[in-house]
Design a protein around this motif. Sequence first.
Motif, short mmCIF file in Angstrom:
data_model
loop_
_atom_site.label_atom_id
_atom_site.label_comp_id
_atom_site.label_asym_id
_atom_site.label_seq_id
_atom_site.Cartn_x
_atom_site.Cartn_y
_atom_site.Cartn_z
N ALA A 32 0.81 -1.21 0.00
CA ALA A 32 0.00 0.00 0.00
C ALA A 32 0.85 1.26 0.00
O ALA A 32 0.53 2.25 -0.67
CB ALA A 32 -0.92 0.00 1.21
N ALA A 33 1.94 1.21 0.75
CA ALA A 33 2.80 2.39 0.84
C ALA A 33 4.18 1.97 1.30
O ALA A 33 4.35 0.93 1.94
CB ALA A 33 2.22 3.42 1.81
N MET A 34 5.16 2.77 0.94
CA MET A 34 6.54 2.54 1.37
C MET A 34 7.09 3.86 1.88
O MET A 34 6.63 4.94 1.44
CB MET A 34 7.39 2.02 0.21
N GLY A 35 8.04 3.78 2.76
CA GLY A 35 8.57 5.03 3.28
C GLY A 35 9.81 4.85 4.11
O GLY A 35 10.34 3.74 4.26
N TRP A 36 10.28 5.97 4.63
CA TRP A 36 11.47 6.01 5.47
C TRP A 36 11.19 6.82 6.73
O TRP A 36 10.54 7.88 6.65
CB TRP A 36 12.64 6.64 4.71
N PHE A 37 11.66 6.31 7.83
CA PHE A 37 11.63 7.01 9.10
C PHE A 37 13.07 7.09 9.60
O PHE A 37 13.94 6.40 9.10
CB PHE A 37 10.76 6.25 10.11
N ARG A 38 13.30 7.91 10.60
CA ARG A 38 14.63 7.98 11.20
C ARG A 38 14.52 8.26 12.68
O ARG A 38 13.53 8.81 13.15
CB ARG A 38 15.48 9.05 10.51
N GLN A 39 15.57 7.86 13.39
CA GLN A 39 15.62 8.08 14.83
C GLN A 39 17.02 8.50 15.21
O GLN A 39 17.98 7.74 15.04
CB GLN A 39 15.20 6.83 15.59
N ALA A 40 17.11 9.71 15.73
CA ALA A 40 18.38 10.22 16.22
C ALA A 40 18.53 9.88 17.71
O ALA A 40 17.52 9.64 18.39
CB ALA A 40 18.45 11.73 16.01
N PRO A 41 19.74 9.86 18.22
CA PRO A 41 19.95 9.54 19.64
C PRO A 41 19.14 10.45 20.54
O PRO A 41 19.16 11.67 20.39
CB PRO A 41 21.45 9.75 19.82
N GLY A 42 18.41 9.85 21.47
CA GLY A 42 17.64 10.63 22.42
C GLY A 42 16.36 11.22 21.88
O GLY A 42 15.67 11.97 22.59
N LYS A 43 16.02 10.89 20.64
CA LYS A 43 14.81 11.45 20.03
C LYS A 43 13.87 10.33 19.60
O LYS A 43 14.27 9.18 19.45
CB LYS A 43 15.17 12.33 18.84
N GLN A 44 12.63 10.71 19.38
CA GLN A 44 11.65 9.74 18.91
C GLN A 44 11.83 9.49 17.40
O GLN A 44 12.35 10.32 16.68
CB GLN A 44 10.23 10.26 19.17
N ARG A 45 11.38 8.33 16.99
CA ARG A 45 11.40 8.02 15.56
C ARG A 45 10.46 8.98 14.83
O ARG A 45 9.34 9.21 15.29
CB ARG A 45 10.99 6.57 15.32
N GLU A 46 10.92 9.50 13.70
CA GLU A 46 10.11 10.47 12.97
C GLU A 46 10.02 10.09 11.50
O GLU A 46 10.92 9.46 10.94
CB GLU A 46 10.70 11.88 13.09
N LEU A 47 8.92 10.51 10.88
CA LEU A 47 8.73 10.26 9.47
C LEU A 47 9.68 11.13 8.66
O LEU A 47 9.86 12.32 8.95
CB LEU A 47 7.28 10.56 9.08
N VAL A 48 10.26 10.54 7.63
CA VAL A 48 11.11 11.29 6.70
C VAL A 48 10.35 11.50 5.39
O VAL A 48 10.21 12.63 4.92
CB VAL A 48 12.43 10.55 6.43
N ALA A 49 9.88 10.40 4.80
CA ALA A 49 9.17 10.50 3.53
C ALA A 49 8.37 9.23 3.29
O ALA A 49 8.77 8.15 3.74
CB ALA A 49 10.15 10.71 2.38
N THR A 50 7.25 9.37 2.60
CA THR A 50 6.46 8.21 2.22
C THR A 50 6.03 8.34 0.76
O THR A 50 5.98 9.45 0.21
CB THR A 50 5.20 8.05 3.09
#
Length: 114
Positions: A32-50
């Motif tokens: 249905a969809a593909m995407g990328w998320f990222r997580q920096a040290p000490g931070k929550q995982r966040e959406l990058v692109a879908t």
Amino acid sequence: QAQLVESEGGLVQPGGSLRLSCVASGSIFSIAAMGWFRQAPGKQRELVATIGGGRTNYADSVKGRFTISRDNAKNTVYLQMNNLKPDDTAVYYCHVLIGITPYWGQGTQVTVSS
């Protein structure tokens, strides 16, 4: 079950470029969809692109610098990252929605530093 295999990240200087890829395999009947998320040290995982349904969506912080694309024949999603900044340093995770079930890649480290 589906498996996601991400390409290797790496160390990039500020202003540099890097392309990530993620291949989905296994019991894939409808992505249905593909995407990328990222997580920096000490931070929550966040959406990058879908990408899905003919549309793309980007986080404000990467608009104009990152481009997401997909090759349906290869069940692969790409993330072209240009003009990288130190704030882009994070573990990047591939995300694929198959039907209503989400799958995650193992994560790949991207470090932007001089």
